[in-house]
Design a protein around this motif. Structure first.
Motif, PDB file in Angstrom:
ATOM      1  N   ALA B 185       0.519  -1.229   0.279  1.00  0.00           N
ATOM      2  CA  ALA B 185      -0.128  -0.158   0.123  1.00  0.00           C
ATOM      3  C   ALA B 185       0.735   0.885  -0.396  1.00  0.00           C
ATOM      4  CB  ALA B 185      -1.002   0.385   1.392  1.00  0.00           C
ATOM      5  N   TYR B 186       0.985   2.602  -0.949  1.00  0.00           N
ATOM      6  CA  TYR B 186       1.009   3.608  -0.882  1.00  0.00           C
ATOM      7  C   TYR B 186       0.340   4.498  -0.171  1.00  0.00           C
ATOM      8  CZ  TYR B 186       4.576   0.957  -4.147  1.00  0.00           C
ATOM      9  OH  TYR B 186       5.454   0.178  -4.654  1.00  0.00           O
ATOM     10  N   PRO B 187       1.279   5.566   0.612  1.00  0.00           N
ATOM     11  CA  PRO B 187       1.009   6.634   1.397  1.00  0.00           C
ATOM     12  C   PRO B 187      -0.329   7.406   0.345  1.00  0.00           C
ATOM     13  CG  PRO B 187       2.672   6.671   2.159  1.00  0.00           C
ATOM     14  CD  PRO B 187       2.606   5.305   0.735  1.00  0.00           C
ATOM     15  N   PHE B 190      -3.592   6.755  -0.667  1.00  0.00           N
ATOM     16  CA  PHE B 190      -5.617   7.402   0.061  1.00  0.00           C
ATOM     17  C   PHE B 190      -5.454   8.818  -0.019  1.00  0.00           C
ATOM     18  CE2 PHE B 190      -4.540   3.197   2.093  1.00  0.00           C
ATOM     19  CZ  PHE B 190      -4.768   3.159   2.519  1.00  0.00           C
ATOM     20  N   LYS B 191      -4.229   9.146  -0.244  1.00  0.00           N
ATOM     21  CA  LYS B 191      -4.003  10.802  -0.344  1.00  0.00           C
ATOM     22  C   LYS B 191      -4.722  11.046  -1.203  1.00  0.00           C
ATOM     23  CE  LYS B 191       0.113  12.517   1.953  1.00  0.00           C
ATOM     24  NZ  LYS B 191       1.042  13.018   1.061  1.00  0.00           N
ATOM     25  N   LYS B 194      -8.232  11.069  -1.000  1.00  0.00           N
ATOM     26  CA  LYS B 194      -9.244  12.785  -0.023  1.00  0.00           C
ATOM     27  C   LYS B 194      -9.039  13.631  -0.644  1.00  0.00           C
ATOM     28  CE  LYS B 194      -9.798   9.678   4.086  1.00  0.00           C
ATOM     29  NZ  LYS B 194     -10.526   9.138   3.317  1.00  0.00           N
TER      30      LYS B 194
END
Lengths: 205, 218
Positions: B185-187, B190-191, B194
């Motif tokens: 998973a890469y940050p 999710f960013k 949003k």
């Protein structure tokens, strides 16, 4: 008269038979290379680790260093006292003689190449052919300014715990996403009261 | 007189022939022990071994896995402990020591799947491949670089620098997407969600042409 003909047939047949046997014996050729070790015994050898040798242990008069890289690479740079036997030519007559000689003298052949993976094939082939005096030198060769640099390396060493890496990445990513969620303020609920529509006037003329 | 002598010699001819046959039969005892040649010839094995066609790259394998190609079967030749810690998706564990067991033969000696052997590096996988190739098993491949290479290219791909060619960036995008498929998973994943703006839908309303009131008339 008829009986005589019969006996002639017998003698002709038997001489022919003998001739065939002679021809067969004369033309029989033994295959040049025969496996002396079967697959299961080879596998047993592979599961032990005693066929590896490291760079520090090679200073032994009983060891013969063999370079399995190509002639070009060999001439660019090689370990001291090494003999060049290219992998593709390992079954040549001259090379077979060489390995036989090494075995008869009771010496050990130490194979090395660019890396241990490259030595795998010649090692296994030689072992299957019955040369149980071969070992793999676990080094990696590289060049720095045309000078050969040999380094000891570990075989089949895992570079990273992949599962841990994946878990870590998921954790990190979810942390970031959670923070975002916390920062966000809950929306104010707005209650919308629906206006009653005026009922259209019913009836009427 | 001569005829008589010839006849005398000829009378022994069966004895002589029979004698030779007996001697030949005796020769059978002296023959060397029959050496059973297991598998293909050493010369053939050597030429198979030095050709690099058995190797497949991690990118190729990742592509096959993402597309869920049913013809590929992965076999992990490491020990059970490493297998339990991490392995490639849907891989079967056959430790190198158990390679020639009867149960393993079922997987290795067949012609339905493309088998991909792998280990941490390709050292043990190569050994397994050579053993199987001698027994003339078909459709076997080796993952070049093994799990280590898998980690370095697919799971944790190196970001290309600015001066690299466009192909390097394309490859990186592919590898990154593949790594997401395999669980990383890469940050920014999710960013990105949003930040995503909801673009208001533009409603294009086509004005109905009003029918022009009938002009004129009588």
């Amino acid at each position: 008269m008829k009986e005589l003909e019969k006996t002639k047939r017998i003698s002709i047949a038997s001489t022919l038979f003998i001739l065939i046997v002679f021809i067969a014996v004369l033309t029989y050729e033994r295959p040049k290379h025969l496996y002396k070790v079967n697959s299961i015994a080879t596998l047993e050898k592979l599961t032990t680790a005693d066929y590896f040798i490291s760079l520090t242990d090679i200073n032994n008069p009983d060891f013969v260093l063999i370079d399995v890289r190509s002639q070009f690479e060999f001439e660019k740079g090689h370990l001291e006292n090494a003999i060049n036997v290219y992998t593709a030519e390992i079954l040549n007559e001259a090379n077979s003689e060489l390995f036989k000689e090494i075995k008869e003298k009771g010496k050990t052949a130490i194979l090395y190449g660019t890396n241990p993976n490259e030595v795998n094939a010649p090692f296994m082939l030689l072992y299957k052919l019955g040369y149980n005096n071969v070992k793999i030198l676990t080094i990696e060769n590289s060049y720095i300014e045309n000078k050969l640099i040999s380094k000891d390396i570990a075989i089949e060493k895992s570079v990273a715990n992949i599962q841990a890496f994946i878990d870590e990445s998921v954790k990190k990513a979810s942390k970031v996403s959670k923070q975002k969620v916390v920062v966000k303020k809950p929306r104010k609920k707005t209650v919308v009261v629906k206006k009653k529509k005026k009922a259209p006037a019913e009836g009427g003329c | 007189m001569v005829k008589k002598k010839v006849a005398k010699v000829l009378a022994f001819r069966y004895m002589a022939l029979a004698g030779i046959l007996v001697i030949l039969a005796g020769g059978l005892v002296l023959l060397p022990k029959y050496e059973k040649h297991e598998g293909i010839k050493p010369e053939q094995l050597l030429s198979n071994v030095i050709s690099p066609e058995r190797y497949i790259t991690t990118d190729y394998l990742a592509d096959k896995l993402v597309n869920q190609d049913p013809s590929y079967l992965l076999i992990d030749v490491r020990d059970e402990e490493s297998y339990n810690t991490y392995t490639l998706p849907n891989a079967i564990n056959i430790p190198l020591a158990k390679l020639l067991d009867e149960d393993s033969e079922m997987y290795l000696n067949q012609d339905q799947f493309n088998i991909v052997l792998f280990s941490n590096d390709n050292f043990h996988a190569d050994q397994a491949w050579i053993l199987c190739n001698r027994l003339d098993y078909k459709n076997l491949h080796v993952l070049k670089g093994g799990v280590n290479m898998w980690y370095n290219t697919i799971i944790n791909p190196l970001k290309p620098t600015e001066d690299m060619p466009a192909i390097a960036f394309e490859l990186f995008t592919f590898r990154k997407a593949a790594s997401m498929y395999f669980g990383v998973a890469y940050p920014e994943q999710f960013k990105a969600k949003k930040v995503k703006k909801v673009i208001p839908k533009k409603v294009i309303t086509v004005k109905k042409k009003k029918k022009a009131p009938a002009e004129g008339g009588c």
